[in-house]
Each structure stands twice: as structure tokens, then as C-alpha cells.
Design a protein around this motif. Structure first.
Motif, mmCIF file in Angstrom:
data_model
loop_
_atom_site.group_PDB
_atom_site.id
_atom_site.type_symbol
_atom_site.label_atom_id
_atom_site.label_comp_id
_atom_site.label_asym_id
_atom_site.label_seq_id
_atom_site.Cartn_x
_atom_site.Cartn_y
_atom_site.Cartn_z
ATOM 1 N N TRP A 142 -52.821 -73.056 -16.666
ATOM 2 C CA TRP A 142 -51.520 -73.282 -17.308
ATOM 3 C C TRP A 142 -51.720 -73.868 -18.702
ATOM 4 C CZ3 TRP A 142 -49.446 -78.162 -18.502
ATOM 5 C CH2 TRP A 142 -48.102 -78.152 -18.906
ATOM 6 N N HIS A 146 -50.889 -71.892 -22.393
ATOM 7 C CA HIS A 146 -49.858 -72.324 -23.322
ATOM 8 C C HIS A 146 -50.398 -72.929 -24.607
ATOM 9 C CE1 HIS A 146 -46.502 -71.348 -20.810
ATOM 10 N NE2 HIS A 146 -47.089 -71.931 -19.783
ATOM 11 N N ASN A 224 -45.318 -67.311 -16.543
ATOM 12 C CA ASN A 224 -45.805 -67.565 -15.189
ATOM 13 C C ASN A 224 -46.280 -66.281 -14.519
ATOM 14 O OD1 ASN A 224 -45.451 -70.247 -15.359
ATOM 15 N ND2 ASN A 224 -43.466 -70.290 -14.298
ATOM 16 N N VAL A 228 -50.069 -65.546 -13.197
ATOM 17 C CA VAL A 228 -50.369 -65.200 -11.810
ATOM 18 C C VAL A 228 -51.036 -63.832 -11.704
ATOM 19 C CG1 VAL A 228 -49.326 -64.650 -9.581
ATOM 20 C CG2 VAL A 228 -48.588 -66.664 -10.851
#
Lengths: 340, 329
Positions: A142, A146, A224, A228
Motif C-alpha cells: 500500500w 501510493h 485498491n 490486489v
């Protein structure tokens, strides 16, 4: 490992399969699907062809079985005291199989105690690795995806955790909460999260600038979903390899804590605690601490061998080394050479 | 250089402060020292006096403010156990740890470079396979167990070396022999991996075709290029050793910072614990700068001016623990 980092993304964009072992993947939708289709049946066969990794896997499997069923079979043996059989030396068939590895000063069988300790050791190491891996890698992926402040903040947190004296943490938990297995798992997981965090962040930061991620972004996939479906599948092999190595580390760390008296508490026993308890009898009964230590060493080496093999086997650009047909010599050689 | 230092200080200041505050708060969670230092039948009045004398009756924030005020004036508090200045105790223990760490790392690096390069000369050869297995085993042996086996074999059975203490050169053998194993195992694998890929580079072929001797090719051309990854791992390993080899110091009764730290944790000697944490954090800070400078020395492409990029490079490299260093063919 930097090698792996560079090579892995190669699987993403280019459609060609590098594994000559067959199974041409039909229309891969994402790296994940292709991995799953082509490697799952392959990996097992590859493992069988590699003596070192295979023996490592077998040892780990036996340890796992021992932890699962051993205590049920030998639990009584581990606690039964028999002063007639106190301090028996190992490898003496006259004492019966129960005392094959000797007995301690209370006449308890070393073999039985080793078997019972196996479960405790694994009950600490496996959940600790699993928790740290899940939290650390998800967080790292994550943060790396970002970039920006999320990445910086995460790395600073990792720095803080890394530079914190973990011994103090262990003592705090021991005194403030109860020294239960769950709490030791928590400490070990907490202190190992940064390792996964850093690895996953580095890979994911590199991946997010790749064309296939860019393409997904252009199609309007949400962050997201991209993480994934496109990032996690590529990062997974590296993380799994790392987790195998970490299993080794966590097991050693638990042993050290137990050895210092701030880990597993009696009457529970772990391998590290057995070594520690046997220490004072070193002059009279060496087998009390030598055998548990050997158990640690053998398990650790097996995990290492398996990890070394996993690193090549899960790297599509290197996997061919394990699967070159008809060249058995090369196949058996590579793992030794490629070890870590 | 100054910009680099400034950046470095800023980036390591925050973690350092958080760690110190965390240690401060957590240490006080471990229990009241009064129950450890006063007799069992001490009255409440005695306990209150003890707390007041050591400032433990104040709220945590006030204690913390007092402590940091003192630190700014280089007053690190006094030990509950001995009444001595905490800074003096930490400073006295630190050289022992540093000596141990330095000797261990020098031996480990020298051995690892020799063994690793030797193994890399013939990838897949017998020597290479043996080296790989030995280094893997060395990196997997728990140090406390190795220490115990060492004591059992060399001190008890053979009687060659003392079981503990720091008296004489013989006393150094077992602690260093125990500590060397893991850095050695990890470094051999890194050096070997880096050397194998360095020896496959075109410039090695060029050097060979110029007629350079084997030893010159290995030491001047390949080793120099293989040194960078090894340096990263060696740096991380040294940091671990400077932090105090708690287990080994405890077993061998080595009066180092690791032993002092665990003792002060167990004895609720808060001031000493904080002094130890501060001191090691400072040492690690300096060590990291030295490692950065060594990088620049080794590789002209890396200059301290671009510290940020170097840190990024290190982060991605250090992301992987020592054992899983580059293993390229």
C-alpha cells in the motif's frame, strides 16, 4: 534479491513464458492467474528433482507432523517422572526406546520433552511469521503504491520499530501482561513487521511505475483493485521466500528470549527453554541441552535450504535453471550454488 | 558534506526521539522498583519516601520533562542500583562491546572475503557447494547454543579456555568464535553472489585479455565491484553487534552494553537503561555515516551529495535481510 526485484516485473508485461517445462498459459489475464495456472503443478515436481530442497521440505514436514500429533502420543512420557531412570545417558538401548535420547535429573524422557517442545516452538514461530507477513506486506504494498507521505510515514514507523530494543518490549509484556504464547507471538510479529514492510514497499514502488500497472490505471481501475490484482501477485513470491527465511529467524529469536528467561515460561517447554534448562547440567548431562539445540539447527537449516530453492523456483526468469530437461547434473548442482 | 550531514541528522532525529520516549514510558510499565529495592516488610511510608527520593512519585510527563531537561545539560540521572552516574556506567561498558564487535567483524569480513571469492571462482564446483552449505549452517546456528557447546567442549572438557570473564587473550576466543558465525555465514553468501556476477562482467574479460594475472583480476577488478553489496550487509550486521550481543555477553559474563541493558531492565534501573539506549543509538548513527562515506570511497559514482538517492538504494537493498543477498548466477 535485488536480482529478483529486477527480474520479477519481466513476467508482467511480456507474454512469453520462460519456463520450458511446458504448460503454455492460455491468455493470461493477470500475472496472478498465469502464475497459478502454470506453476502450481510444476513447483511440486521441481521440488522432487532437487535433493537439497526436497530433504529440507521433508524435514520441515516431519517437524510439522511431530508438532501436530507428537504431544498426543508422547505427552505423558514428557511429564512422567521416574527417579530410577534419572540422568541416563543417551543411545543406550538397555534403557528402552523412551530413554533413547537420555533422561533429565527427574527421570523424564528427553525424547518426550523434545516432542512436546516442538509444538510450542512452532506455535510461536508459525503464527508470528504469518501475522508479520500479512500486516507487513499489505502495508508495504500500500505504502509503495501510493508513494508520497504515506510511504515516508510508513518508513519512519519502520525505522522506529527497528531501532527499538525488542528485549525491553518482551520484558514489558512479560510483566504487564501475562507471559502467554499469544503475547510472545505478538512481540515477535511486531518486531518483524518492518522487514516485510520494507521489502514489499521497495517492490511495489518499483512496480507502480510499470506499464501494466499504468495500463490498469488508464482503464480506470481503482488503486485498491490494482494493488490486489496486479501488484500483490507479483510481490507474493518474494514475500513467501522471505517468510521462509524469517521462520528461521523467529524460531531463533523465540529460543533466545526463552533462553534469557523472558520467553516461554515453565511448565511449558520450547526448544530454547530446554537448552537453557539443560545449561546448568552441562558438566554431568550434556544431552539435556545439546539435543534441543540440534533440533533448532536442523530445522533452521532445512528452512534455509527450502528458502534458497524457493527463491529460484518462484522467479520466472530463473526457474528454468531447475527444469532443464535431461541435464540432471546441472539440476542437482544449481541449488547448492544458488543457496541464498 | 554539510547538507548531507544535516539531512542525515534530520531524518534520524525523529525515530531517535520516539524510541527514547517509548523506552522511557515502557520501562515504567514494567513495575515499581520500590518492591525490588526495599525489603519485603517495608512500610508504605518507606515506599513513598523511596519514590519521592527518586522522583518516581511525579506524573509520567513531569518525570519525562525532568529527564530531558537533564539530558540537555548532559545529566543522564543516577543508577538506582549503585547510585553511580548512569552515563558513566554506560560509557564504561561500551568499550567492551565495541572491542568485541570490531574484532568479530574484522575476522568475519576477512574470512568471508577469502572464502566467498574462492567459492565464486568456480561456481558449482565442489568448493562452492561446500562453502554454500557451511555458510548456511553457520548462519542458522543459534548463538546461545553454540556458546554452550563451546563452553562444554573447549572450556570444560578440554580446559583450553576459561568459561567466562575478560582476563587474558584466551577469554576472547569463545565469545568471538561464537559471534563470528552468523556474520561470517551471511557475508560469505553475499560476497560469493556478488563475485559470481562481477566475474561474469565484460570488464573482467577485458582485463583477462589484457593479460592481467588471476590474482589481479580477482582482487583489483572483481572484488572492488563486489564490495558494495557486502558493505551494506556488513553494516547491518555491525549495527546488530553494537546494539550489544545480549545473549553472548550474558553467557560469557562479558561486561558489555548488552549485559548492562538486560540487567538494568531486570533491575528496573531506568536511568541506566535510557543511557544505554541513547548511547547505542548515537553509535549506530555515527556508524551509518561511516558506512555511507565508505560507499563513496569505494564507488566514485556514489557521492555524499546524493545522500538521498543512496538512502533509497540502501533501503531497497536493506529491505532484504542479510541472508537473502543477491544470488545471481
Amino acid at each position: 534479491m535485488s536480482q529478483t526485484t529486477q527480474d520479477l516485473p519481466g513476467t508482467g508485461p511480456d507474454g512469453t513464458k520462460k519456463t520450458p517445462a511446458g504448460h503454455s498459459a492460455t491468455e493470461p489475464a493477470s500475472p496472478a492467474r498465469r502464475e497459478a495456472k502454470s506453476t502450481t503443478p510444476n513447483l511440486f515436481r521441481l521440488l522432487l528433482r532437487d535433493k537439497f530442497a526436497c530433504s529440507g521440505a521433508v524435514v520441515l514436514f516431519v517437524v510439522l507432523l511431530t508438532a501436530a500429533f507428537g504431544p498426543a502420543l508422547m505427552g505423558d512420557l514428557a511429564t512422567k517422572q521416574n527417579l530410577l531412570f534419572a540422568n541416563k545417558a543417551p543411545f543406550n538401548p538397555a534403557n528402552g526406546w523412551e530413554y533413547f535420547l537420555g533422561s533429565d535429573s527427574l527421570g523424564r524422557s528427553v525424547l518426550g520433552r523434545l516432542v512436546v517442545a516442538t509444538r510450542t516452538t512452532l506455535l510461536v514461530a508459525v503464527p508470528a511469521v504469518a501475522v508479520a507477513m500479512l500486516i507487513g506486506s499489505l502495508w508495504g504494498v500500500w505504502a509503495g503504491y501510493h508513494r508520497g507521505w504515506r510511504e515516508n510515514a510508513s518508513m519512519r514507523i519502520a525505522d522506529v520499530i527497528m531501532s527499538f530494543p525488542s528485549l525491553l518490549l518482551a520484558v514489558v509484556v512479560l510483566y504487564v501482561f501475562s507471559p502467554s504464547i499469544a503475547n510472545i507471538v505478538l512481540i515477535l510479529a511486531l518486531t518483524r513487521i518492518p522487514i516485510y514492510l520494507r521489502t514489499a514497499r521497495a517492490e511495489s514502488a518499483e512496480l507502480q511505475s510499470r506499464t501494466f500497472v499504468d495500463a490498469a490505471r488508464t482503464f480506470g481501475a481503482r488503486p485498491n483493485a490494482i494493488i490486489v490484482r496486479h501488484v500483490i501477485p507479483v510481490v507474493t513470491p518474494t514475500i513467501l521466500t522471505l517468510a521462509t527465511l524469517e521462520f528461521c529467524y523467529v524460531m531463533l529469536a523465540e529460543s533466545s528470549l526463552s533462553f534469557l528467561g523472558i520467553g516461554i515460561q515453565p511448565p511449558d517447554v520450547s526448544w530454547g527453554l530446554l537448552v537453557s534448562q539443560g545449561r546448568q547440567y552441562l558438566q554431568t548431562a550434556w544431552w539435556l541441552s545439546i539435543f534441543p539445540g540440534l533440533a533448532i539447527v536442523i530445522t533452521a537449516i532445512s528452512a534455509n535450504l527450502l528458502a534458497a530453492w524457493l527463491r529460484i523456483a518462484t522467479d520466472p526468469s530463473q526457474r528454468w535453471r531447475l527444469a532443464v530437461p535431461g541435464r540432471k547434473k546441472l539440476i542437482t548442482r544449481i541449488p547448492a550454488k544458488e543457496s541464498k | 558534506m554539510l547538507t548531507y550531514l544535516r539531512k542525515r541528522i534530520v531524518s534520524s532525529a525523529l525515530p531517535l526521539v520516539v524510541v527514547i520516549v517509548g523506552v522511557f514510558a515502557l520501562a515504567r510499565l514494567t513495575g515499581n522498583p520500590a518492591s525490588l529495592y526495599l525489603p519485603l516488610n517495608a512500610t508504605d511510608q518507606m515506599r513513598a519516601d523511596f519514590a519521592a527520593r527518586n522522583g518516581l512519585d511525579q506524573p509520567l510527563l513531569v518525570q519525562m520533562a525532568d529527564y530531558f531537561g537533564g539530558v540537555l545539560q548532559l545529566d543522564f540521572g543516577t543508577s538506582l542500583r549503585t547510585g553511580e552516574s548512569a552515563a558513566a556506567m554506560a560509557l564504561r561498558a561500551f568499550p567492551a562491546t565495541l572491542q568485541l564487535a570490531a574484532t568479530t567483524m574484522v575476522i568475519a569480513i576477512v574470512l568471508a572475503v577469502i572464502v566467498g571469492s574462492w567459492a565464486a571462482l568456480k561456481p558449482n564446483g565442489i568448493a562452492d557447494r561446500i562453502c554454500s552449505f557451511v555458510s548456511m549452517a553457520a548462519a542458522s546456528i543459534p548463538d546461545f547454543w553454540l556458546a554452550i557447546v563451546g563452553i562444554w567442549v573447549f572450556a570444560i572438557t578440554l580446559g583450553w579456555v576459561p568459561t567466562s570473564g575478560v582476563a587474558g587473550a584466551a577469554a576472547w576466543v569463545l565469545p568471538i568464535g561464537t559471534l563470528v558465525m552468523r556474520p561470517f555465514g551471511a557475508l560469505v553468501q553475499v560476497v560469493r553472489g556478488a563475485m559470481v556476477s562481477a566475474l561474469a562482467e565484460p570488464y573482467i574479460k577485458l582485463a583477462r585479455s589484457k593479460g592481467a594475472s588471476q590474482s589481479r583480476v580477482v582482487t583489483r577488478h572483481a572484488l572492488r565491484n563486489a564490495a558494495a553489496p557486502a558493505l551494506t550487509v556488513a553494516g547491518d550486521l555491525t549495527v546488530g553487534l553494537v546494539n550489544g550481543a545480549v545473549v553472548v555477553e550474558t553467557i560469557f559474563g562479558w561486561p558489555g552494553i548488552g549485559k548492562l541493558m538486560i540487567d538494568s531492565i531486570l533491575q528496573r534501573d531506568f536511568a541506566v537503561l535510557q543511557a544505554c539506549v541513547l548511547l547505542t543509538a548515537l553509535a549506530i548513527f555515527v556508524l551509518n555515516i561511516v558506512i555511507d562515506l565508505l560507499y563513496a570511497l569505494l564507488d566514485p559514482r556514489v557521492r555524499p551529495a546524493s545522500a538521498a538517492s543512496r538512502r533509497r538504494a540502501k533501503a531497497s537493498r536493506a529491505a532484504v535481510p542479510a541472508q537473502s543477498a543477491p544470488a545471481n548466477a
